[in-house]
Motif scaffolding. Structure first.
Motif, PDB file in Angstrom:
ATOM      1  N   LEU A 110       0.814   5.595  -9.805  1.00  0.00           N
ATOM      2  CA  LEU A 110       0.977   4.625  -8.729  1.00  0.00           C
ATOM      3  C   LEU A 110       2.449   4.276  -8.573  1.00  0.00           C
ATOM      4  O   LEU A 110       3.123   3.986  -9.571  1.00  0.00           O
ATOM      5  N   VAL A 111       2.924   4.279  -7.344  1.00  0.00           N
ATOM      6  CA  VAL A 111       4.316   3.932  -7.081  1.00  0.00           C
ATOM      7  C   VAL A 111       4.351   2.909  -5.949  1.00  0.00           C
ATOM      8  O   VAL A 111       3.935   3.209  -4.819  1.00  0.00           O
ATOM      9  N   GLU A 112       4.865   1.729  -6.259  1.00  0.00           N
ATOM     10  CA  GLU A 112       4.984   0.677  -5.250  1.00  0.00           C
ATOM     11  C   GLU A 112       6.322   0.770  -4.523  1.00  0.00           C
ATOM     12  O   GLU A 112       7.316   1.238  -5.085  1.00  0.00           O
ATOM     13  N   SER A 113       6.328   0.279  -3.309  1.00  0.00           N
ATOM     14  CA  SER A 113       7.554   0.169  -2.526  1.00  0.00           C
ATOM     15  C   SER A 113       7.372  -0.928  -1.497  1.00  0.00           C
ATOM     16  O   SER A 113       6.258  -1.427  -1.295  1.00  0.00           O
TER      17      SER A 113
ATOM     18  N   ARG B  40       5.539  -5.774   3.986  1.00  0.00           N
ATOM     19  CA  ARG B  40       4.378  -4.941   3.713  1.00  0.00           C
ATOM     20  C   ARG B  40       4.681  -4.076   2.501  1.00  0.00           C
ATOM     21  O   ARG B  40       5.581  -3.237   2.534  1.00  0.00           O
ATOM     22  N   LEU B  41       3.917  -4.286   1.449  1.00  0.00           N
ATOM     23  CA  LEU B  41       4.054  -3.477   0.254  1.00  0.00           C
ATOM     24  C   LEU B  41       3.157  -2.249   0.363  1.00  0.00           C
ATOM     25  O   LEU B  41       2.053  -2.320   0.913  1.00  0.00           O
ATOM     26  N   SER B  42       3.649  -1.155  -0.185  1.00  0.00           N
ATOM     27  CA  SER B  42       2.873   0.085  -0.224  1.00  0.00           C
ATOM     28  C   SER B  42       2.690   0.521  -1.661  1.00  0.00           C
ATOM     29  O   SER B  42       3.580   0.336  -2.495  1.00  0.00           O
ATOM     30  N   CYS B  43       1.558   1.132  -1.923  1.00  0.00           N
ATOM     31  CA  CYS B  43       1.268   1.702  -3.239  1.00  0.00           C
ATOM     32  C   CYS B  43       0.787   3.126  -3.010  1.00  0.00           C
ATOM     33  O   CYS B  43      -0.327   3.336  -2.506  1.00  0.00           O
ATOM     34  N   SER B  44       1.627   4.071  -3.356  1.00  0.00           N
ATOM     35  CA  SER B  44       1.296   5.481  -3.164  1.00  0.00           C
ATOM     36  C   SER B  44       0.630   6.020  -4.427  1.00  0.00           C
ATOM     37  O   SER B  44       1.182   5.906  -5.517  1.00  0.00           O
ATOM     38  N   ALA B  45      -0.547   6.608  -4.260  1.00  0.00           N
ATOM     39  CA  ALA B  45      -1.317   7.126  -5.391  1.00  0.00           C
ATOM     40  C   ALA B  45      -1.291   8.647  -5.399  1.00  0.00           C
ATOM     41  O   ALA B  45      -1.407   9.287  -4.347  1.00  0.00           O
ATOM     42  N   SER B  46      -1.159   9.221  -6.590  1.00  0.00           N
ATOM     43  CA  SER B  46      -1.145  10.675  -6.723  1.00  0.00           C
ATOM     44  C   SER B  46      -1.724  11.068  -8.068  1.00  0.00           C
ATOM     45  O   SER B  46      -1.851  10.251  -8.974  1.00  0.00           O
ATOM     46  N   GLY B  47      -2.089  12.329  -8.185  1.00  0.00           N
ATOM     47  CA  GLY B  47      -2.543  12.861  -9.460  1.00  0.00           C
ATOM     48  C   GLY B  47      -4.035  12.796  -9.688  1.00  0.00           C
ATOM     49  O   GLY B  47      -4.525  13.292 -10.708  1.00  0.00           O
TER      50      GLY B  47
ATOM     51  N   THR C 233       7.478 -15.601  -4.686  1.00  0.00           N
ATOM     52  CA  THR C 233       8.477 -14.780  -5.386  1.00  0.00           C
ATOM     53  C   THR C 233       7.932 -14.255  -6.701  1.00  0.00           C
ATOM     54  O   THR C 233       7.284 -14.988  -7.456  1.00  0.00           O
ATOM     55  N   GLY C 234       8.188 -12.980  -6.960  1.00  0.00           N
ATOM     56  CA  GLY C 234       7.747 -12.378  -8.209  1.00  0.00           C
ATOM     57  C   GLY C 234       7.776 -10.869  -8.127  1.00  0.00           C
ATOM     58  O   GLY C 234       8.192 -10.297  -7.114  1.00  0.00           O
ATOM     59  N   ILE C 235       7.317 -10.251  -9.207  1.00  0.00           N
ATOM     60  CA  ILE C 235       7.162  -8.800  -9.218  1.00  0.00           C
ATOM     61  C   ILE C 235       5.717  -8.500  -8.841  1.00  0.00           C
ATOM     62  O   ILE C 235       4.782  -9.055  -9.443  1.00  0.00           O
ATOM     63  N   TYR C 236       5.548  -7.623  -7.889  1.00  0.00           N
ATOM     64  CA  TYR C 236       4.223  -7.268  -7.389  1.00  0.00           C
ATOM     65  C   TYR C 236       3.833  -5.893  -7.917  1.00  0.00           C
ATOM     66  O   TYR C 236       4.601  -4.935  -7.800  1.00  0.00           O
ATOM     67  N   TYR C 237       2.641  -5.831  -8.468  1.00  0.00           N
ATOM     68  CA  TYR C 237       2.141  -4.606  -9.080  1.00  0.00           C
ATOM     69  C   TYR C 237       0.874  -4.122  -8.385  1.00  0.00           C
ATOM     70  O   TYR C 237       0.004  -4.919  -8.023  1.00  0.00           O
ATOM     71  N   CYS C 238       0.785  -2.825  -8.283  1.00  0.00           N
ATOM     72  CA  CYS C 238      -0.436  -2.171  -7.837  1.00  0.00           C
ATOM     73  C   CYS C 238      -1.209  -1.700  -9.067  1.00  0.00           C
ATOM     74  O   CYS C 238      -0.603  -1.275 -10.062  1.00  0.00           O
ATOM     75  N   ALA C 239      -2.513  -1.798  -9.011  1.00  0.00           N
ATOM     76  CA  ALA C 239      -3.351  -1.348 -10.117  1.00  0.00           C
ATOM     77  C   ALA C 239      -4.561  -0.625  -9.572  1.00  0.00           C
ATOM     78  O   ALA C 239      -4.947  -0.814  -8.410  1.00  0.00           O
TER      79      ALA C 239
END
Length: 124
Positions: A4-7, A19-26, A91-97
């Protein structure tokens, strides 16, 4: 193995949008539920929302209801978090899971995969 890669993070003024994106691969995108979490400085990580394998969304965090929207795009293997009317407390760090084959309630406490996070800073 799913990666997972966030941007899409950045710095905005209060009232702005990102708008946050979470690109999934693998791995096969369709078999996973996806969620967004965040961690503010000095606080524990908290779950924001989830989109299930069947594309049903669930909001976990009352403070963002009506302002944040999660969605998934099968064609792009990407999950989004649209954030409107941002406040300094966002405000914070946003994570995709992600969680393989499980419902959103399971992902909320036991996600199997995490992204590296993207910083969101909202100034007043």
């Amino acid at each position: 193995q799913l990666q997972l890669v966030e941007s899409g993070g950045g710095s905005v003024h209060a009232g702005g949008s990102l708008r946050l994106s979470c690109s999934a691969s693998g791995a096969t995108f369709d078999y996973y539920a996806f969620g967004w979490f965040r961690q503010a400085p000095g606080k524990e990580r908290e779950g924001i929302s989830c989109v299930s394998i069947s594309n049903k969304s669930t909001d976990w965090l009352d403070s963002v209801k009506g302002r944040f929207t999660i969605s998934r795009d099968k064609g792009k293997n990407t999950v989004y978090l649209q954030m409107n009317d941002l406040k300094p407390e966002d405000t914070g760090i946003y994570y995709c899971a992600a969680d393989y084959g499980k419902p959103c309630w399971h992902l909320q406490t036991n996600p199997g995969s995490w992204g590296q996070g993207t910083q969101v800073t909202v100034s007043s």
